[in-house]
Design a protein around this motif. Structure first.
Motif, PDB file in Angstrom:
ATOM      1  N   SER A 719       0.850  -1.301  -0.082  1.00 22.18           N
ATOM      2  CA  SER A 719      -0.125  -0.116  -0.047  1.00 22.18           C
ATOM      3  C   SER A 719       0.965   1.441  -0.079  1.00 22.18           C
ATOM      4  CB  SER A 719      -0.936  -0.099   1.349  1.00 22.18           C
ATOM      5  OG  SER A 719      -0.155  -0.050   2.488  1.00 22.18           O
ATOM      6  N   PHE A 720      -0.068   2.175  -0.310  1.00 19.12           N
ATOM      7  CA  PHE A 720       0.736   3.670  -0.158  1.00 19.12           C
ATOM      8  C   PHE A 720      -0.051   4.413   0.916  1.00 19.12           C
ATOM      9  CE2 PHE A 720       0.265   8.256  -1.101  1.00 19.12           C
ATOM     10  CZ  PHE A 720       1.686   8.591  -1.109  1.00 19.12           C
ATOM     11  N   TYR A 721       0.654   4.958   1.919  1.00 13.19           N
ATOM     12  CA  TYR A 721      -0.211   5.535   2.905  1.00 13.19           C
ATOM     13  C   TYR A 721       0.238   6.918   3.054  1.00 13.19           C
ATOM     14  CZ  TYR A 721       3.956   5.654   5.872  1.00 13.19           C
ATOM     15  OH  TYR A 721       5.374   5.997   6.345  1.00 13.19           O
ATOM     16  N   GLY A 722      -0.608   7.937   3.836  1.00 15.47           N
ATOM     17  CA  GLY A 722      -0.315   9.190   4.251  1.00 15.47           C
ATOM     18  C   GLY A 722      -0.974   9.435   5.303  1.00 15.47           C
ATOM     19  N   ARG A 723      -0.289  10.300   6.386  1.00 19.62           N
ATOM     20  CA  ARG A 723      -0.657  10.757   7.475  1.00 19.62           C
ATOM     21  C   ARG A 723      -0.696  12.163   7.448  1.00 19.62           C
ATOM     22  NH1 ARG A 723      -3.698   7.749   8.903  1.00 19.62           N
ATOM     23  NH2 ARG A 723      -3.834   8.710  10.851  1.00 19.62           N
ATOM     24  N   ASN A 724      -1.479  12.785   8.023  1.00 19.21           N
ATOM     25  CA  ASN A 724      -1.707  14.399   8.123  1.00 19.21           C
ATOM     26  C   ASN A 724      -1.640  14.671   6.682  1.00 19.21           C
ATOM     27  OD1 ASN A 724      -2.146  17.064   8.695  1.00 19.21           O
ATOM     28  ND2 ASN A 724       0.195  17.278   9.504  1.00 19.21           N
ATOM     29  N   ILE A 725      -2.571  14.163   5.989  1.00 23.02           N
ATOM     30  CA  ILE A 725      -2.733  14.406   4.249  1.00 23.02           C
ATOM     31  C   ILE A 725      -2.636  15.809   3.957  1.00 23.02           C
ATOM     32  CG2 ILE A 725      -3.041  11.975   3.968  1.00 23.02           C
ATOM     33  CD1 ILE A 725      -5.904  12.624   3.412  1.00 23.02           C
ATOM     34  N   LEU A 726      -3.439  16.569   4.652  1.00 19.26           N
ATOM     35  CA  LEU A 726      -3.718  18.023   4.316  1.00 19.26           C
ATOM     36  C   LEU A 726      -2.798  18.828   4.844  1.00 19.26           C
ATOM     37  CD1 LEU A 726      -7.638  18.308   5.198  1.00 19.26           C
ATOM     38  CD2 LEU A 726      -6.368  17.591   3.079  1.00 19.26           C
ATOM     39  N   ASP A 727      -1.347  18.186   5.586  1.00 21.66           N
ATOM     40  CA  ASP A 727      -0.502  18.864   6.049  1.00 21.66           C
ATOM     41  C   ASP A 727      -0.776  20.085   7.060  1.00 21.66           C
ATOM     42  OD1 ASP A 727       2.245  19.476   6.433  1.00 21.66           O
ATOM     43  OD2 ASP A 727       2.448  20.740   4.795  1.00 21.66           O
ATOM     44  N   LYS A 728      -1.599  19.655   7.748  1.00 22.19           N
ATOM     45  CA  LYS A 728      -2.417  20.410   8.982  1.00 22.19           C
ATOM     46  C   LYS A 728      -1.177  20.977   9.844  1.00 22.19           C
ATOM     47  CE  LYS A 728      -5.286  22.756  11.624  1.00 22.19           C
ATOM     48  NZ  LYS A 728      -5.852  24.028  11.077  1.00 22.19           N
ATOM     49  N   LYS A 729      -1.101  22.285  10.017  1.00 20.19           N
ATOM     50  CA  LYS A 729       0.029  22.859  10.715  1.00 20.19           C
ATOM     51  C   LYS A 729      -0.763  23.528  12.141  1.00 20.19           C
ATOM     52  CE  LYS A 729       3.296  24.315   7.253  1.00 20.19           C
ATOM     53  NZ  LYS A 729       2.125  23.438   6.174  1.00 20.19           N
ATOM     54  N   ALA A 730      -0.599  22.919  13.293  1.00 18.76           N
ATOM     55  CA  ALA A 730      -1.234  23.396  14.663  1.00 18.76           C
ATOM     56  C   ALA A 730      -0.374  23.324  15.481  1.00 18.76           C
ATOM     57  CB  ALA A 730      -2.594  22.291  14.846  1.00 18.76           C
ATOM     58  N   ILE A 731      -0.723  24.675  16.430  1.00 21.34           N
ATOM     59  CA  ILE A 731      -0.028  24.490  17.740  1.00 21.34           C
ATOM     60  C   ILE A 731      -0.718  23.712  18.589  1.00 21.34           C
ATOM     61  CG2 ILE A 731       0.937  26.065  19.748  1.00 21.34           C
ATOM     62  CD1 ILE A 731       0.588  28.529  17.592  1.00 21.34           C
ATOM     63  N   THR A 732       0.169  22.876  19.454  1.00 22.08           N
ATOM     64  CA  THR A 732      -0.438  21.926  20.435  1.00 22.08           C
ATOM     65  C   THR A 732      -0.441  22.164  21.792  1.00 22.08           C
ATOM     66  OG1 THR A 732       1.275  20.459  20.222  1.00 22.08           O
ATOM     67  CG2 THR A 732      -0.610  19.777  18.624  1.00 22.08           C
ATOM     68  N   GLY A 733       0.581  23.020  22.074  1.00 23.64           N
ATOM     69  CA  GLY A 733       0.919  23.617  23.621  1.00 23.64           C
ATOM     70  C   GLY A 733       2.085  24.640  23.714  1.00 23.64           C
ATOM     71  N   GLY A 734       1.947  25.305  24.982  1.00 22.34           N
ATOM     72  CA  GLY A 734       2.655  26.165  24.975  1.00 22.34           C
ATOM     73  C   GLY A 734       3.521  26.436  26.066  1.00 22.34           C
ATOM     74  N   ILE A 735       4.632  27.163  26.274  1.00 23.25           N
ATOM     75  CA  ILE A 735       5.100  27.533  27.282  1.00 23.25           C
ATOM     76  C   ILE A 735       5.119  29.050  27.843  1.00 23.25           C
ATOM     77  CG2 ILE A 735       7.764  27.791  28.191  1.00 23.25           C
ATOM     78  CD1 ILE A 735       6.825  24.621  27.664  1.00 23.25           C
ATOM     79  N   ASP A 736       4.474  29.343  28.926  1.00 19.04           N
ATOM     80  CA  ASP A 736       4.190  30.606  29.183  1.00 19.04           C
ATOM     81  C   ASP A 736       4.919  31.332  30.180  1.00 19.04           C
ATOM     82  OD1 ASP A 736       3.553  29.048  31.385  1.00 19.04           O
ATOM     83  OD2 ASP A 736       1.744  30.155  31.931  1.00 19.04           O
ATOM     84  N   PHE A 737       6.512  31.379  29.771  1.00 16.86           N
ATOM     85  CA  PHE A 737       7.096  32.061  30.472  1.00 16.86           C
ATOM     86  C   PHE A 737       6.913  33.638  30.260  1.00 16.86           C
ATOM     87  CE2 PHE A 737      10.690  28.845  30.520  1.00 16.86           C
ATOM     88  CZ  PHE A 737       9.950  28.025  31.345  1.00 16.86           C
ATOM     89  N   ASP A 738       7.842  34.389  29.529  1.00 16.01           N
ATOM     90  CA  ASP A 738       7.432  35.877  29.337  1.00 16.01           C
ATOM     91  C   ASP A 738       7.309  35.958  27.667  1.00 16.01           C
ATOM     92  OD1 ASP A 738       7.357  36.848  31.688  1.00 16.01           O
ATOM     93  OD2 ASP A 738       9.332  37.164  32.036  1.00 16.01           O
ATOM     94  N   ASN A 739       7.131  34.957  26.892  1.00 16.36           N
ATOM     95  CA  ASN A 739       6.930  35.077  25.304  1.00 16.36           C
ATOM     96  C   ASN A 739       5.945  34.140  25.168  1.00 16.36           C
ATOM     97  OD1 ASN A 739       8.624  32.828  25.426  1.00 16.36           O
ATOM     98  ND2 ASN A 739      10.348  33.906  24.612  1.00 16.36           N
ATOM     99  N   LEU A 740       5.664  33.969  23.960  1.00 17.40           N
ATOM    100  CA  LEU A 740       4.721  33.097  23.510  1.00 17.40           C
ATOM    101  C   LEU A 740       5.424  32.293  22.635  1.00 17.40           C
ATOM    102  CD1 LEU A 740       2.545  36.168  21.886  1.00 17.40           C
ATOM    103  CD2 LEU A 740       2.221  34.846  23.965  1.00 17.40           C
ATOM    104  N   THR A 741       5.877  31.123  23.208  1.00 17.02           N
ATOM    105  CA  THR A 741       6.680  29.949  22.760  1.00 17.02           C
ATOM    106  C   THR A 741       5.507  28.846  22.885  1.00 17.02           C
ATOM    107  OG1 THR A 741       8.573  30.493  24.017  1.00 17.02           O
ATOM    108  CG2 THR A 741       8.352  28.410  23.465  1.00 17.02           C
ATOM    109  N   GLY A 742       5.715  28.010  21.876  1.00 15.31           N
ATOM    110  CA  GLY A 742       4.792  26.998  21.613  1.00 15.31           C
ATOM    111  C   GLY A 742       5.420  25.715  20.845  1.00 15.31           C
ATOM    112  N   TYR A 743       4.821  24.703  20.801  1.00 12.44           N
ATOM    113  CA  TYR A 743       5.162  23.609  20.021  1.00 12.44           C
ATOM    114  C   TYR A 743       4.063  22.912  19.243  1.00 12.44           C
ATOM    115  CZ  TYR A 743       3.578  21.132  24.590  1.00 12.44           C
ATOM    116  OH  TYR A 743       2.660  20.917  25.631  1.00 12.44           O
ATOM    117  N   VAL A 744       4.414  22.041  18.212  1.00 11.90           N
ATOM    118  CA  VAL A 744       3.357  21.852  17.009  1.00 11.90           C
ATOM    119  C   VAL A 744       3.144  20.486  16.940  1.00 11.90           C
ATOM    120  CG1 VAL A 744       4.335  24.073  15.997  1.00 11.90           C
ATOM    121  CG2 VAL A 744       5.230  22.142  15.251  1.00 11.90           C
ATOM    122  N   ASN A 745       2.149  20.218  15.941  1.00  9.56           N
ATOM    123  CA  ASN A 745       1.963  18.715  15.524  1.00  9.56           C
ATOM    124  C   ASN A 745       2.988  18.221  14.744  1.00  9.56           C
ATOM    125  OD1 ASN A 745       1.089  20.329  13.391  1.00  9.56           O
ATOM    126  ND2 ASN A 745      -0.440  18.899  12.867  1.00  9.56           N
TER     127      ASN A 745
END
Length: 758
Positions: A719-745
């Motif tokens: 088979s041929f497979y694809g995951r996240n086939i729409l290439d969705k870019k999403a922020i999934t969490g953050g670090i709330d020190f004194d700037n707007l830091t995050g991490y993604v999917n």
């Protein structure tokens, strides 16, 4: 730490030669020797088979179990983890279930019906229990054990305070490996995709003689480094990983009355930790900043992660005349070190020349957390009836003993090039003991009632010492905490069969989570201890087989009230995490699971949930971030700004989750051409206890696709497979020190795959 980094680098070469050797040594030519199964009656319409679950520690048809359960079969699991994903691939693929992590492929955090724990400490307790082959894996690093050669996954929603006990007020995620059989059985599953993403999974088992059988299962996953570090003076790449896991099982069954199953397992993970990205969020919105690129990062600190674990369990079963006696003994241990650039950028506002980026970096933060020692021992003994009368019952005892040491390190990035400038250590001993029982009675052919109780006692002995303070606080400790708790939980349910295909049920249940301790002393001088939380829940539902077993549906509504919910106030302007108890939390919602043969060629599954959560404590205030747009009422006490979280939803608790899969097949020559697609939706979430514009995750939809050809009674597949086939870019969490830091999917992954079964 440089010696550790060098050691890790020396292990970096891929081990595919060894992996492939194991694959073919296990499977050999036998995989091509299986006879083709007899064809079914071509004129008979396809029907759905029954799903058997062990949610109540005995095998039962899922349609007859009086609680909200979703079971995931082997094919769906194989599709969902095509891109060599970790356990997070289950997130939003099951009603009311969300999974996220700020560590990456380890330390998954589970949420069911909105109830979870955002705590990132290595002794953090969670209200969702993770049970792998009948053994509770308590430490959050153990919960990252890979999913491979699995017979079935069951997600049990709602309190499980009778048969599973403490730390299950939200529910249980339960995995069962495929067991040894006397008949030769096995498979090989190999895929290769984008970024060098490779997944090699294989298993083989057979009888040794009439009394003994074995099964060996192996997993090797790899991804190349693919994220370029663009910080000044840096040219390295990150984002890759290597994962190996092995499971060896021996079954001894000399008669119909005794069975012994030995399970020995282990794993190794190394590669990048989660990648924190500084100022990834555009101020005043929850959008990405213009020009952001997924495959680039700019950090000046180290980033790596290493995990090794090993364990064994022994499951003994004696079949007596009218009852069954079972004993489950387990031993597990894990070691880990995860090192990350937490500020997600380079330089700082106080660096020479003010060099910093991306955006404003108020202070550098580079740290590591590790488990140099961990050991978990569990013992369960239970006696159960064999359902030979209207009365069925289970009696049991449970013992849990965990001992661990946590190291927390801080490093000075700007002036000392990553030299150690902070070190603290925690030690914790955790003992839990319980007696439990469940009793069911079939009143008549249509009506059954069941109830259970569990008496539990928990005790923790905790100590911590700070040896070096990164902020000039000096040495501290040792400090001591010794919380204990005794509590009784239980459940009561009733089922009523409208007919042979439709069952109504109602269930009331209670649960609890033992007291927790948060003692990260690098940036604070006092630990925080959260009191035990308790929950009372009620649900009612319907389960039905439809259209001559061509479709099934299960649906439920629920409501719960939790008292003294343990919450983690993470970060904020004080850069310090602490535990708090919310006076009361309310939740309500519904869940739906369905599957059907729309036609003989089209199989569809669908699931969805609505989860409403609300914190109710007018006196609970926490420290919010300084650089984001806070939406909650704020007060100032002692010069510190605090935000009220009364009335807020729980963090990482989406109101809506929806998922659907569809498999369409067309007969072709001696096999079939098929397409399998899966889609998941999650509505918006808040990353933290307080509400803010920037740290609100947007709703997202993510999909996958597999297209291929299967033959030899579906035992061979390419088979041929694809995951996240729409290439969705999403922020999934953050670090709330004194700037707007995050991490993604995860990025979009596509590739090719071959699977062959014996």
């Amino acid at each position: 730490m440089s010696s550790h980094s060098l050691a890790r680098a020396s292990r970096a070469p891929r081990r595919y030669t060894l992996s492939l050797a194991i694959v073919f040594a296990l499977t050999g030519n036998a995989m091509y020797a299986a006879d083709t199964a007899p064809a079914d009656d071509a004129n008979a319409p396809k029907q759905l088979g029954d799903i058997t679950v062990t949610a109540e520690k005995r095998s039962e048809n899922i349609q007859k179990v009086p609680e909200s359960i979703t079971a995931i079969d082997t094919e769906k699991l194989d599709v969902l983890k095509s891109g060599a994903d970790d356990v997070r691939f289950l997130s939003a693929r099951v009603p009311s279930l969300l999974i996220e992590s700020s560590f990456g492929r380890t330390f998954p955090r589970f949420y069911i019906r909105g109830l979870g724990n955002t705590d990132f400490d290595l002794n953090a307790s969670q209200p969702v229990s993770f049970v792998y082959d009948d053994v509770v894996l308590e430490n959050p690093i153990l919960k990252g054990f890979p999913i491979f050669d699995i017979d079935q996954v069951e997600v049990l929603r709602g309190p499980q305070g009778t048969l599973f006990g403490r730390n299950t007020p939200a529910g249980v995620v339960k995995l069962d490996s495929k067991k040894p059989t006397q008949e030769p059985d096995g498979y090989v599953d190999v895929s290769y995709g984008r970024y060098g993403t490779t997944n090699i999974e294989t298993a083989f088992g057979a009888g040794i003689n009439q009394d003994w059988a074995f099964r060996v299962s192996f997993l090797d996953q790899h991804r190349d480094d693919w994220v370029k570090n663009t910080a000044p003076g840096k040219s390295n790449e990150l984002g890759g990983y290597n994962t190996q896991a092995l499971r060896l099982q021996f079954e001894y069954k000399p008669s119909d009355t005794f069975d012994a199953l030995l399970n020995v397992h282990g794993m190794n993970i190394n590669g990048s930790a989660i990648l924190f990205r500084a100022n990834i969020i555009q101020p005043g919105t929850n959008d990405f900043v213009p020009g952001w690129k997924r495959d680039e990062i700019s950090i000046d600190g180290n980033n790596f992660q290493d995990v090794t674990s090993s364990g064994a369990s022994l499951h003994l079963t004696w079949s007596l005349e009218n009852m069954e006696l079972a004993s489950i003994t387990s031993f597990d241990r894990v070691k880990t070190l995860s090192h990350g650039d937490i500020d997600g950028g380079y330089g700082a506002s106080y660096a020479p020349g003010g060099v910093m980026g991306p955006g404003f970096i108020p202070f550098a933060s580079e740290s590591a957390d590790g488990l140099p020692f961990h050991r978990q021992i569990t013992q369960e003994v239970r006696l159960s009836s064999k359902n030979t009368s209207p009365l069925d019952w289970i009696l049991g005892a449970y013992y849990f003993n965990e001992n661990l040491t946590i190291d927390s390190f801080d490093y000075e990035t700007i002036f000392s090039h990553g030299a150690l400038d902070g070190y603290a250590q925690q030690k914790q001993k955790d003992v839990s003991e319980a007696l439990f029982g469940s009793l069911g009675y079939q009143v008549n052919d249509a009506f059954k009632i069941k109830g259970g109780l569990r008496v539990s006692h928990d005790e923790k002995n905790w100590t911590a010492t700070r040896y070096i303070s990164p902020i000039g606080g000096g040495a501290l400790g040792p400090l001591f905490e010794n919380p204990s708790y005794t509590h009784t939980t239980g459940d009561l349910s009733a089922t009523y069969s409208l007919d042979k295909d439709t069952t109504l049920y109602a269930r009331a249940a209670t649960g609890y989570r033992a007291p927790s301790i948060q003692g990260r002393l690098l940036f604070g001088d006092t630990p925080s201890v959260a009191k035990a939380e308790t929950i009372t829940s009620g649900e009612a539902g319907i389960k039905s087989d439809l259209f001559d077993h061509r479709a099934t549906i299960s649906a439920d509504v629920y409501v719960y009230e939790m008292k003294n919910q343990q919450l983690t106030a993470v970060g904020g302007t004080t850069n310090f995490a602490r535990l708090v108890n919310a006076k009361k939390t309310e939740g309500r919602g519904f869940e739906l699971d369905a599957r059907a043969y729309v036609t003989d060629n089209l199989m569809v599954t669908a699931g969805g949930s609505y989860n409403y959560t609300k914190i109710k404590d007018p006196n609970l205030y926490i420290t919010p971030c300084a650089a984001c747009t806070v939406l909650d009422p704020e007060i100032v006490e002692g010069g510190v700004t605090l935000a009220s979280i009364n009335g807020n939803p729980l963090p990482q608790a989406p109101k809506w989750i929806g998922n659907v899969t569809a498999r369409y097949a067309i007969p072709f020559k001696d096999g079939e051409l098929f397409a399998y697609t899966d889609w998941a939706y999650r509505s918006k979430v808040s990353y933290f206890l307080y509400q803010s514009v920037e740290f609100t995750g947007k709703a997202w939809v993510e999909g996958g696709l597999r297209v291929g050809y299967a033959w030899h009674d579906n035992k061979r597949e390419v088979s041929f497979y694809g995951r996240n086939i729409l290439d969705k870019k999403a922020i999934t969490g953050g670090i709330d020190f004194d700037n707007l830091t995050g991490y993604v999917n995860e990025p979009r992954i596509w590739g090719v795959q071959f699977r062959g079964e014996l």
